[in-house]
Write a protein that holds these residues in place. Sequence first.
Motif: not given
Length: 651
Positions: A148-149, A188-197, A226-228
């Motif tokens: 989660v980023a 963040f591209t290095q860690i491939e997050p599923k959700v951005l807040i 998959t979601a922001t």
Amino acid sequence: MSVAEGDLLWEPSEEVRRTARVARFMEERGFGSHDELWRWSVTEVGAFWDAIWSYFGVLGDRGAGPALERAEMPDARWFPGATLNHARNTLRRAEEDPDATAVIFRTEADEGSGPSRSRTLTYRELAAEVAEVRAGLRALGVGRGDRVAAYVPNIPEALVAFLATASLGAVWSSCSPDFGAPSVIDRFTQIEPKVLIAVDGYAYNGKRFDRSGVVRDIQAALPTLTATVTIPYLDLDAPAIGEGRALRYAELRRSGEPLAFEEVPFDHPLWILYSSGTTGLPKPIVHGHGGIVLEHLKALSFHQDLGPGDVFFWYTTTGWMMWNYLIGGLLVGATIVLYDGAPGGDTLWRLAAETGVTYFGVGAPYVLASMKAGLDPGREYDLSRIRGIGSTGSPLPPEGFGWLYDHIGRDLLVGSFSGGTDVATGFVGPCVLLPLRAGVIQCRGLGAKIEAYDEKGEPVIGEVGELVLTEPMPSMPIYFWNDEGGERYRDSYFGVYPDVWRHGDWIKVLPDGGCVIYGRSDSTLNRGGVRMGTADFYRVVEGFDEIADSLVVDTGQLGAEGRLLLYVQLAEGVALSDDLVGRIRAALRSTLSPRHVPDEIRVVPGVPRTLSGKKLEVPVRKILLGTPIDKAANPDAMANPEVLRHFTPDS
């Protein structure tokens, strides 16, 4: 107060010696002195950290294995078989004392008309909000190991989202919204997050910054999202930002589910922090649940003497490890103060008075700026509750110590820290049982076997040497993200001394265990064979009222002595006269050595710094030696990249 390095400034009272939290631990374990405890903690390393788990009653399953199964760095292995969850330990007071205050929040965004964003949360309220956000993240498919980023300022929603993420066994990573899009994307591209807040914007120094466009740029660069989730902050009515699955923070919160915690292995990833490097991709540093819980319990309780009843503040953003350290205050049951905004003038001192802060933490530059501005906060405000002041980010010179005792209060401990993002804590820091001397950090951290190495890689006492760690600590990185085989991790810390962590700072360990930090070893001044850290230099130059800031660079290379260049940012209304140049040169000659008188003094409009406030000596040196500016430093990792053009060879 005129002070010199080593002058005695404070001694603990008998009451402090008797009631300090570390004193109780020493009594229980049968140690007669802090030095005796430290020596045990770095020789019986596993036994010490096992005792920390037991003493603080860490919530989780200790397991039957040894505390330290393998001690060789960089492959040390801690508490095999143990399981726990950082968020569960952080929120334990919600069960034990739910109506105690957990969070006090203040923000510059409240200036002007409109609803207030400032608020106070009890432990019960904090836990309830974490439960709601946890349920929302789970509904978005977030689970163990997912990232989660967050692109958020230092606000309660950031804390809540982190704890919700950790409770699921997912991995947190954050950047402050003052970071530009390229800098965030690099991380963040290095860690491939599923959700951005993310927030829609923020306020700073009287200005309001809309970041919705930056958020869209970040979204576009992260195909794994998959979601922001948008937190309306600048505009409380801001809509959800972006394409695809986009929702507002209020929509993320789902009531009705009880708070639960995924028990994870001791070394399960908790968060990903980033090095403050100015070239190349930032190093994604991963810390584990167990190591952070143990280290922050130890450091906050035994070194800062914090616990229930304390109000803990540190001026930070979510892009600096001190945010992670600040929220650790909840582990020991303290109240934490979150502040989002500019620190200018006496803002932070006023905040401390208004919120009843008992432990006040800032970067050393803020202390020196307050001193230079002629502030007298102890007279202007009621700061009588403050019993400890923390300083980090760069060495605090003796006069900074003296100013705090003159202008804040006498009955408090000034705790200078030095450590890093790499371990999410300090290697060296304060102790309420020891006397405090100007310019001297009181002790090495418990469980931190810090030594000074000379050129031959041998430990020295009373001499300046390389800061090294010769025994493992549980809060060391478990690895770097995407560093298969660990090569980048090994090269970063273990490339100089096999099996020994080299941190990159100059340190002098005194005979009594006190320490003096002299700045980065990779920015050393070497004049005629005399090596010196830049901190000594700045102490002399910035002692002049006419100098607002400074930076010194030695362009010498192996086998060839270069030029010593001093750059100065002048105070408002001051010109660099021949008289001022002469006084600076004379002071450097008499205080340091004739070799350390600069070949040239140049005026610049500002000193380049990282987003966390560190001076960029090494990139400036590279520029002076011919490296193009865009190759020497990443502007998105800087607070003021526009000043770099004033540091070219022909400037």
